[in-house]
Design a protein around this motif. Structure first.
Motif, PDB file in Angstrom:
ATOM      1  N   HIS A   1     -42.217 -56.927 -63.376  1.00  0.00           N
ATOM      2  CA  HIS A   1     -42.586 -58.005 -64.289  1.00  0.00           C
ATOM      3  C   HIS A   1     -41.899 -59.313 -63.916  1.00  0.00           C
ATOM      4  O   HIS A   1     -42.492 -60.389 -64.030  1.00  0.00           O
ATOM      5  N   LEU A   8     -51.102 -58.078 -72.592  1.00  0.00           N
ATOM      6  CA  LEU A   8     -50.045 -57.083 -72.783  1.00  0.00           C
ATOM      7  C   LEU A   8     -49.068 -57.516 -73.877  1.00  0.00           C
ATOM      8  O   LEU A   8     -48.688 -56.715 -74.735  1.00  0.00           O
ATOM      9  N   ILE A   9     -48.670 -58.766 -73.833  1.00  0.00           N
ATOM     10  CA  ILE A   9     -47.713 -59.267 -74.827  1.00  0.00           C
ATOM     11  C   ILE A   9     -48.342 -59.270 -76.211  1.00  0.00           C
ATOM     12  O   ILE A   9     -47.718 -58.878 -77.196  1.00  0.00           O
ATOM     13  N   VAL A  48     -40.920 -62.029 -67.505  1.00  0.00           N
ATOM     14  CA  VAL A  48     -41.972 -62.832 -66.881  1.00  0.00           C
ATOM     15  C   VAL A  48     -41.597 -64.317 -66.919  1.00  0.00           C
ATOM     16  O   VAL A  48     -41.742 -65.026 -65.922  1.00  0.00           O
ATOM     17  N   LEU A  60     -41.980 -57.840 -72.512  1.00  0.00           N
ATOM     18  CA  LEU A  60     -42.345 -58.375 -71.198  1.00  0.00           C
ATOM     19  C   LEU A  60     -42.189 -59.891 -71.132  1.00  0.00           C
ATOM     20  O   LEU A  60     -42.188 -60.460 -70.046  1.00  0.00           O
ATOM     21  N   THR A  61     -42.075 -60.531 -72.275  1.00  0.00           N
ATOM     22  CA  THR A  61     -42.020 -61.989 -72.290  1.00  0.00           C
ATOM     23  C   THR A  61     -40.838 -62.522 -71.492  1.00  0.00           C
ATOM     24  O   THR A  61     -41.008 -63.388 -70.625  1.00  0.00           O
ATOM     25  N   TYR A  98     -51.023 -60.595 -68.607  1.00  0.00           N
ATOM     26  CA  TYR A  98     -49.737 -60.576 -69.303  1.00  0.00           C
ATOM     27  C   TYR A  98     -49.851 -61.065 -70.734  1.00  0.00           C
ATOM     28  O   TYR A  98     -49.181 -60.543 -71.623  1.00  0.00           O
ATOM     29  N   GLY A 103     -43.809 -62.750 -62.697  1.00  0.00           N
ATOM     30  CA  GLY A 103     -43.531 -64.087 -63.202  1.00  0.00           C
ATOM     31  C   GLY A 103     -43.369 -65.082 -62.064  1.00  0.00           C
ATOM     32  O   GLY A 103     -43.858 -66.214 -62.129  1.00  0.00           O
TER      33      GLY A 103
END
Length: 160
Positions: A32, A109-110, A121, A117-118, A106, A36
């Motif tokens: 991840h 997903l978030i 990334v 994951l925020t 993403y 990013g």
């Protein structure tokens, strides 16, 4: 867009922080973080509206990093010339499409509950902007990501 000493310091500091957070053999946080960085290469260092945002982030990183460096050491960092952005070709339409697809993946997903994951990334994107806009090994690596993203996007758009 250019990176200076302050941006390099901030980029390296966040990179060191992220590496310190990685534990064991779980590759998920690493993936991840590097995604990013891929977003930074394809969307924030490429041009257009998001490229302007990335340029602003690079300038902000330069200012904050320079301030922290000067006040922590007491040494005034000379202005000097801005480093040229390195790393090969600019992002083309295919690369922008690839970056948007990754960004939407993403965001989905978030939004679906993977809020964890925020931070990796975003940290990856900041490191990509701050170190990718400066000269050096990571800047060249971001060029490889841009070239690969352009190629992948061109393949996707030519087959549709």
């Amino acid at each position: 867009m250019s990176g200076g000493l302050g941006a390099i310091v901030l980029g390296l500091a966040i990179l060191a922080y992220q590496i310190g957070r990685w534990r064991g053999g779980d590759y998920t946080p690493k993936i991840h973080f590097f995604m990013g960085m891929t977003l930074a290469a394809l969307l924030f260092l490429g041009g257009g509206i998001l490229g302007a945002m990335g340029g602003s982030a690079a300038v902000l990183g330069q200012g904050v990093g320079k301030y922290a460096l000067e006040h922590a050491t007491g040494v005034v960092v000379a202005g000097g010339k801005a480093a040229a952005m390195t790393g090969g070709e600019k992002v083309g339409v295919g690369g922008a499409i690839t970056g948007i697809v990754i960004l939407m993946f993403y965001l989905g997903l978030i939004k679906s509950g993977r809020r964890d994951l925020t931070s990796p990334v975003v940290r990856g994107a900041l490191v990509g902007i701050w170190l990718g806009a400066s000269a050096g090994l990571l800047g060249m690596g971001m060029g490889l990501i841009r070239t690969s993203g352009n190629t992948l996007g061109d393949i996707l758009t030519s087959t549709l």
